[in-house]
Enzyme design. Structure first.
Site: not given
Ligand code: 7TS
Length: 414
Positions: A234, A372, A211, A131, A208
């Site tokens: 999430k 992303c 997920q 990401h 990271d």
């Molecule tokens: N890393 C992964 C693997 C992610 O899926 C996401 C967000 C992030 C980092 C960033 O997370 P945040 O909460 O700091 O924004 N992924 C997604 C997605 O798949 N669709 O919208 C956000």
């Protein structure tokens, strides 16, 4: 799900759905079919009620008041830290740093550990599936320190080949930073093997877990990583709260991220000394209710049989993969063995954005775009995909609703 978890109750999807008020609503006159939990999960009543209770009855600033409300708010905030500690099996609450999300947690590591310990020519290795949150902070670090960013490849099915992975690592590798689970492909990366490879080369490993924490059992000691980050939203918790876990020794060696209240020991105009971790990394008023809400989300998950939840999500994925594969012109993106319940696909003659807009008319929420992960899109030879991601509250009927809506979209678009 890679490890047996305690199972207090059997899993019943209809009972679980009743905990999520939003799932009862309609969109465009159709029942809501929410298949975008990888972007952000819906919240159970237990989390919503906790936020309402905190703001209605228990709210005050933390770590500073000498009065009852502030003391109880502080206790609840710190109790949430203990819940996170237990959930990821960290050895101490001192290792659990609250951030505003995974993105901030990765930037924190890059800006503090990275700037303190990386020299020009040192290498940071990531994978092709990352990401942007696990790419751009390292590019900023590269620009600041002169370190080198190397990319380990991905196989066409979305899996990571450990031999090619190891080839990206060398004597100058100081950090390996990889997704636990890919948000586009659903691949569960072989993180224990990656930890062994990284450590054999004297490098640290950042996972990271955005997920990963949702679909996998996470034991940071067992995984062998040095940093683990995730976002609360999430994991059925609120937005504005995330976690950085790192060993106490690492956190003690890292300089602070931001300066301000709460992160200090003493301040004079001449110099300042830092509070010990985790306070050292929590400058300013923290996301108090959000942290307590994350604790409520963890309590909620712990009240379920998570092995049964994992089986349920896996059954949804297998059903979705087999039904999607039968839709004419649909190609699945991400078919690695053992993958998590996230499925990207493309449909011939239909742009993912058009497709998502038409699916929405049937009440079906999916994500369309580059997710992303623009460099991954380039490697896959697509500009965008449509992605359905499944959570513990989804049903087989909702998978079927996606397929019916896709057929309807084909009638409109093709
Ligand atoms: N890393 C992964 C693997 C992610 O899926 C996401 C967000 C992030 C980092 C960033 O997370 P945040 O909460 O700091 O924004 N992924 C997604 C997605 O798949 N669709 O919208 C956000």
């Amino acid at each position: 799900m890679n490890k047996q978890m305690t199972a207090p109750l059997a899993f019943d999807v209809q009972k679980v759905r009743a905990d999520f008020p939003i799932l009862a609503r309609e969109v465009h006159g159709k029942p809501l079919v929410y298949l975008d939990s990888a972007a952000s999960a819906q919240k159970p009543r237990q989390v919503i009620d906790t936020l309402t209770r905190v703001y209605s009855h228990e709210y005050a600033n933390v770590h500073r008041g000498a009065y009852y409300l502030s003391e109880t708010a502080t206790a609840a905030y710190e109790a949430a830290r203990e819940k996170v500690r237990g959930f990821i099996n960290a050895s101490s609450i001192k290792e659990v740093v609250f951030t505003k999300g995974a993105t901030e947690a990765i930037n924190l590591v890059a800006a503090t550990w990275g700037r303190a310990f990386l020299k020009p020519g040192d290498e940071v290795v990531i994978t092709a599936v990352e990401h942007h949150s696990n790419i751009v902070p390292w590019q900023l670090l590269r620009d600041a320190t002169g370190c080198v960013l190397k990319i380990a490849p991905v196989n066409p099915d979305g899996s990571i080949d450990l031999v090619s992975f190891e080839q990206a690592i060398g004597p100058k590798t100081k950090l390996v930073a990889v997704a636990h689970v890919s948000n586009v492909l659903g691949t569960v990366l072989p993180v224990r093997e990656v930890a062994d490879i990284a450590h054999a080369h004297g490098a640290k490993l950042l996972l990271d877990g955005c997920q990963g924490i949702v679909h996998e059992h996470v034991d940071v000691q067992d995984l062998g990583c040095d940093f683990y980050v995730f976002s609360g939203h999430k994991l059925y918790g609120p937005t504005g709260i995330g976690v950085l876990w790192a060993s106490l020794a690492l956190l003690e060696a890292m300089p602070p991220y931001q300066g301000g209240g709460d992160m200090i020991d003493t301040v004079t105009f001449a110099c300042t000394t830092w509070a010990p971790p985790p306070a050292k990394f929590e400058a300013g008023t923290p996301p108090i209710a959000q942290a307590i809400g994350l604790g409520a989300a963890i309590d909620y998950l712990n009240s379920l049989d998570r092995v049964a939840v994992a089986k349920h999500e896996n059954a949804l994925l297998r059903h979705a993969m087999s039904r999607l594969a039968q839709v004419p012109g649909v190609r699945l993106i991400g078919t690695a063995p053992g993958k998590a319940a996230v499925q990207s696909f493309v449909m011939e003659g239909a742009h993912p954005h058009d497709l998502a807009t038409i699916l929405d008319r049937s009440g079906v929420c999916v994500r369309a775009g580059h997710h992303c992960a623009q460099p991954l899109m380039e490697i896959l030879g697509v500009t965008a995909t449509t992605r359905a991601s499944f959570a513990l509250y989804n049903t087989m009927d909702e998978v079927d609703a996606l397929i019916t809506a896709l057929h309807r979209a084909q009638e409109v678009l093709l």
